[in-house]
Design a protein around this motif. Structure first.
Motif, short mmCIF file in Angstrom:
data_model
loop_
_atom_site.label_atom_id
_atom_site.label_comp_id
_atom_site.label_asym_id
_atom_site.label_seq_id
_atom_site.Cartn_x
_atom_site.Cartn_y
_atom_site.Cartn_z
N GLN A 42 -15.76 42.97 37.45
CA GLN A 42 -14.37 42.56 37.61
C GLN A 42 -14.19 41.63 38.81
N ARG A 43 -14.90 41.92 39.90
CA ARG A 43 -14.76 41.10 41.11
C ARG A 43 -15.37 39.71 40.92
N LYS B 206 -15.21 38.09 38.09
CA LYS B 206 -14.50 37.44 37.00
C LYS B 206 -13.99 36.07 37.43
N GLY B 207 -14.22 35.08 36.60
CA GLY B 207 -13.80 33.73 36.92
C GLY B 207 -14.88 32.89 37.56
N LEU B 208 -15.99 33.53 37.96
CA LEU B 208 -17.13 32.81 38.53
C LEU B 208 -18.32 32.89 37.57
N PRO B 209 -19.12 31.83 37.48
CA PRO B 209 -20.32 31.91 36.65
C PRO B 209 -21.24 33.00 37.18
N HIS B 210 -21.64 33.92 36.31
CA HIS B 210 -22.51 35.00 36.77
C HIS B 210 -23.21 35.65 35.58
N ARG B 211 -24.25 36.37 35.88
CA ARG B 211 -24.93 37.18 34.87
C ARG B 211 -25.66 38.32 35.58
N PHE B 212 -25.96 39.36 34.82
CA PHE B 212 -26.66 40.52 35.35
C PHE B 212 -28.11 40.49 34.88
N LEU B 213 -29.00 40.88 35.77
CA LEU B 213 -30.43 40.86 35.46
C LEU B 213 -31.08 42.14 35.96
N GLU B 214 -31.74 42.84 35.07
CA GLU B 214 -32.48 44.05 35.41
C GLU B 214 -33.95 43.67 35.58
N VAL B 215 -34.51 43.99 36.72
CA VAL B 215 -35.89 43.65 37.02
C VAL B 215 -36.68 44.92 37.30
N LYS B 216 -37.79 45.06 36.64
CA LYS B 216 -38.62 46.23 36.86
C LYS B 216 -39.36 46.09 38.19
N GLU B 217 -39.29 47.14 38.99
CA GLU B 217 -39.99 47.14 40.27
C GLU B 217 -41.46 47.47 40.04
N GLU C 232 -28.13 47.86 44.32
CA GLU C 232 -28.57 49.09 43.66
C GLU C 232 -27.43 49.74 42.87
N PHE C 233 -26.23 49.14 42.97
CA PHE C 233 -25.02 49.70 42.35
C PHE C 233 -24.68 51.09 42.90
N THR C 234 -25.15 51.40 44.08
CA THR C 234 -24.87 52.71 44.67
C THR C 234 -23.59 52.71 45.49
N ASP C 235 -23.04 51.51 45.76
CA ASP C 235 -21.80 51.41 46.53
C ASP C 235 -20.82 50.51 45.80
N ASN C 236 -19.58 50.77 46.01
CA ASN C 236 -18.51 49.94 45.45
C ASN C 236 -18.14 48.90 46.49
N PRO C 237 -18.65 47.67 46.36
CA PRO C 237 -18.41 46.68 47.41
C PRO C 237 -16.94 46.31 47.52
N ASP C 238 -16.45 46.36 48.74
CA ASP C 238 -15.09 45.95 49.02
C ASP C 238 -14.93 44.46 48.69
N GLU C 239 -13.73 44.09 48.25
CA GLU C 239 -13.49 42.69 47.88
C GLU C 239 -13.78 41.75 49.04
N ASN C 240 -13.34 42.13 50.24
CA ASN C 240 -13.58 41.29 51.41
C ASN C 240 -15.06 41.25 51.78
N LYS D 48 -20.20 52.76 36.98
CA LYS D 48 -18.83 52.46 37.38
C LYS D 48 -18.81 51.33 38.41
N ASN D 49 -19.73 51.37 39.37
CA ASN D 49 -19.80 50.31 40.38
C ASN D 49 -20.19 48.98 39.75
N LYS D 50 -21.03 49.01 38.73
CA LYS D 50 -21.40 47.79 38.02
C LYS D 50 -20.18 47.18 37.33
N GLU D 51 -19.36 48.03 36.72
CA GLU D 51 -18.13 47.55 36.07
C GLU D 51 -17.18 46.95 37.09
N ARG D 52 -17.05 47.59 38.25
CA ARG D 52 -16.17 47.06 39.30
C ARG D 52 -16.66 45.71 39.80
#
Length: 268
Positions: free
Chosen positions: A196-197, A199-210, A148-156, A189-193
Motif C-alpha cells: 500500500q505504501r 502504491k503509485g510507484l513502480p515496484h515489484r516483490f522478489l523472493e530470493v533463496k538464502e 524481512e517483513f518483520t516490522d511495519n515500516p512507518d510512512e516517514n 500483513k506487513n507485506k500488504e502494508r
C-alpha cells in the motif's frame, strides 16, 4: 529544500560521496554542508588553519563550478571526533541525509569492521546514511529494498528511499531473503502494508533463496542486474542488519559493495 551533510577528509572517497550527492539531488533545491571534523593528535603537527582553508576552498569551488542555481554549499569546521561532530550538526542544521564515501572494493568489509563509515551508521539514528563506494556508476534505474517483513515500516521511515525513487522514477524491488520458511501472519500483513505504501510507484516483490548469507544474496542480485543502483534497508535493532554487524559474521563475508547502500534508521 533538502539539507545534505557530507563529512570530508579531502580524499577521493569523500569527493566521490560529494559528487554522488550532487548527482542524486541535481533536480532538487539543496544545501550541501561539507563537514570536516578536526581532532588534534598529540604526535601530529597542528594544521588546523590549513584544513580550514582547504574546506573553505572546497565549498567555494563547488559553488562556482557547479553552476546549479538550486544548490548551495556551506562548510562546517568542527573541533572533535567525527561522531561528536555528527551529533552536533545533524539536529542543528536539520539534516535529511548523510553521505559518506568508502572504497568500493572493500566497502562492506570496511563498513562492518569499525571504520568511520560504520561508526557513522551507529552514531546517526535520526537520519539516513548513504554509503558511497568509490568506483560506482551513477545508476538509479532500480532500487533494492531488503526486508524481512518483520516490522511495519512507518510512512516517514520510508520517505528517504521513496524521495529518491520519485526523483528518478526508479523501480523499487522489494527483496525478501528467504530461509525456506513460509511467511507468518504478521509478515504477510506487513507485506500488504508495504504494498500500500508503494502504491503509485513502480515496484515489484522478489523472493530470493538464502544460499550462504544475506550479503552474498544481495551482492549477487546487484551483479546480475546492472540497472540496480542502490540497496536500501532499515536498521532495525533485531534484524539481519544487526547480524551483519557481528565480527564473527563479518569475517566470513565476501560482499564487496559496488552500489551505494542507504541505511535508514528505525524511527519507531
Amino acid at each position: 529544500m533538502k539539507n545534505i551533510l557530507i563529512p570530508t577528509d579531502f580524499s577521493k572517497d569523500a569527493q566521490k560521496a560529494i559528487d554522488y550527492a550532487i548527482h542524486i539531488f541535481k533536480r532538487e533545491e539543496c544545501v550541501f554542508y561539507l563537514l570536516h571534523a578536526y581532532f588534534i593528535v598529540p604526535s601530529a603537527p597542528d594544521n588546523r588553519e590549513n584544513y580550514k582553508q582547504k574546506l573553505d576552498e572546497l565549498a567555494d569551488k563547488l559553488d562556482t563550478e557547479g553552476h546549479n542555481p538550486k544548490h548551495e554549499f556551506k562548510d562546517l569546521f568542527v573541533f572533535g571526533t567525527l561522531a561528536n561532530a555528527l551529533e552536533e550538526t545533524i539536529p542543528t542544521y536539520k539534516i535529511d541525509y548523510v553521505f559518506i564515501g568508502t572504497k568500493g572494493s572493500t566497502a562492506m568489509r570496511e563498513m562492518f569492521m569499525g571504520s568511520n563509515t560504520f561508526r557513522t551508521i551507529k552514531t546517526v539514528d535520526s537520519c539516513p546514511v548513504m554509503v558511497v563506494p568509490n568506483n560506482l556508476p551513477f545508476s538509479t534505474d532500480e532500487i533494492i529494498f531488503a526486508t524481512e517483513f518483520t516490522d511495519n515500516p512507518d510512512e516517514n521511515e520510508l520517505t528517504p528511499m521513496l524521495d529518491i525513487a520519485r526523483i528518478w522514477n526508479s523501480t523499487i524491488i522489494v527483496v525478501h531473503i528467504g530461509t525456506g520458511k513460509e511467511l507468518n501472519a504478521g509478515q504477510l500483513k506487513n507485506k500488504e502494508r508495504l504494498e500500500q505504501r508503494l502504491k503509485g510507484l513502480p515496484h515489484r516483490f522478489l523472493e530470493v533463496k538464502e544460499t550462504v548469507s544475506v550479503t552474498k544474496a544481495l551482492h549477487r542480485l546487484a551483479k546480475e542486474n546492472n540497472k540496480i543502483g542502490l540497496i536500501a534497508m532499515v536498521r532495525h535493532r533485531h534484524s539481519f542488519f544487526v547480524e551483519l554487524s557481528r565480527e564473527s559474521v563479518v569475517k566470513k563475508m565476501a560482499f564487496k559493495a559496488e552500489v551505494p547502500l542507504l541505511v535508514i534508521p528505525d524511527i519507531n
